[in-house]
Scaffold this motif. Sequence first.
Motif, PDB file in Angstrom:
ATOM      1  N   THR A 149       0.815  -1.216   0.000  1.00 30.40           N
ATOM      2  CA  THR A 149       0.000   0.000   0.000  1.00 30.40           C
ATOM      3  C   THR A 149       0.848   1.265   0.000  1.00 30.40           C
ATOM      4  O   THR A 149       0.604   2.164  -0.810  1.00 30.40           O
ATOM      5  CB  THR A 149      -0.972  -0.002   1.202  1.00 30.40           C
ATOM      6  OG1 THR A 149      -1.728  -1.212   1.164  1.00 30.40           O
ATOM      7  CG2 THR A 149      -1.919   1.180   1.147  1.00 30.40           C
TER       8      THR A 149
ATOM      9  N   ARG B 265      -5.824   0.019   3.921  1.00 29.87           N
ATOM     10  CA  ARG B 265      -5.210  -1.141   4.561  1.00 29.87           C
ATOM     11  C   ARG B 265      -5.817  -1.451   5.926  1.00 29.87           C
ATOM     12  O   ARG B 265      -5.497  -2.479   6.526  1.00 29.87           O
ATOM     13  CB  ARG B 265      -3.693  -0.948   4.683  1.00 29.87           C
ATOM     14  CG  ARG B 265      -3.266   0.122   5.666  1.00 29.87           C
ATOM     15  CD  ARG B 265      -1.734   0.204   5.714  1.00 29.87           C
ATOM     16  NE  ARG B 265      -1.298   1.148   6.707  1.00 29.87           N
ATOM     17  CZ  ARG B 265      -1.136   2.450   6.490  1.00 29.87           C
ATOM     18  NH1 ARG B 265      -1.406   2.957   5.310  1.00 29.87           N
ATOM     19  NH2 ARG B 265      -0.715   3.250   7.449  1.00 29.87           N
TER      20      ARG B 265
ATOM     21  N   ASP C 124      -1.025  -6.700   1.748  1.00 24.35           N
ATOM     22  CA  ASP C 124      -0.240  -6.336   2.934  1.00 24.35           C
ATOM     23  C   ASP C 124      -0.058  -7.538   3.847  1.00 24.35           C
ATOM     24  O   ASP C 124       1.016  -7.748   4.419  1.00 24.35           O
ATOM     25  CB  ASP C 124      -0.931  -5.207   3.701  1.00 24.35           C
ATOM     26  CG  ASP C 124      -0.574  -3.842   3.152  1.00 24.35           C
ATOM     27  OD1 ASP C 124       0.381  -3.749   2.357  1.00 24.35           O
ATOM     28  OD2 ASP C 124      -1.255  -2.865   3.515  1.00 24.35           O
TER      29      ASP C 124
ATOM     30  N   HIS D 246       2.011  -4.262  11.855  1.00 23.13           N
ATOM     31  CA  HIS D 246       2.370  -3.021  11.166  1.00 23.13           C
ATOM     32  C   HIS D 246       3.350  -2.144  11.945  1.00 23.13           C
ATOM     33  O   HIS D 246       3.846  -1.166  11.407  1.00 23.13           O
ATOM     34  CB  HIS D 246       1.096  -2.212  10.872  1.00 23.13           C
ATOM     35  CG  HIS D 246       0.086  -2.962  10.064  1.00 23.13           C
ATOM     36  ND1 HIS D 246       0.267  -3.251   8.732  1.00 23.13           N
ATOM     37  CD2 HIS D 246      -1.108  -3.521  10.408  1.00 23.13           C
ATOM     38  CE1 HIS D 246      -0.768  -3.934   8.283  1.00 23.13           C
ATOM     39  NE2 HIS D 246      -1.613  -4.119   9.278  1.00 23.13           N
TER      40      HIS D 246
END
Length: 199
Positions: A2, A75, A136, A169
């Motif tokens: 992304t 995302r 992702d 993340h």
Amino acid sequence: WTPLVTNILYKRRVAEVLLDIILITVSYYLAYYLRFETATAIKDARPYFLQSLPIILPVCLFWFYVVGVYRGIWRLITVSDVGRYIKGVAGGVGTSAFLLVLLFRFYGYSRAVFIMFGVLLFLMTVGSRLSFRILDDIVRRRTQRSRKVNVVIYGAGRAGRLLFEESSHNPDYQGYNIVGFVDDDFTLQRLTMASLPIY
């Protein structure tokens, strides 16, 4: 994935609008194709497609903007965000059909086309957003293999899921490989969450 795409396109919102213009056009054309299967019927319906497309595009984009589709982060899309897409698609398709009734009395247009158009547009818009999250997730799983310390998360509820998402993340957690969840609720045994086992 992304960040790569958004950096290349530079303006994320502009990229979203351009993508939606393509998705609206393709969905509307596919609806005509599915309704008028033969080449002759599609050729006869083409003037109506071309006549209505300049109305449908801005109306659908307007409704996407009104319901907040462009305020979300791709995302991080969740099930609760799907409601906005349903409202946006329903508003766009419904208003477009209403305007065609006012302008052309809906002469030559098919109600089945607009029903299929709504379904296809919803699937394509939500699918396009989810595809970034899926990509992702694939990249994250590949990078996890190189991590050194295997850990489990205590708690297989919402808090555990939030911690799992954050660890996916957050660069501060790159040294950890999450291999599962631990919970004291025995009914959760042999179940999975985020494709990981619950112990």
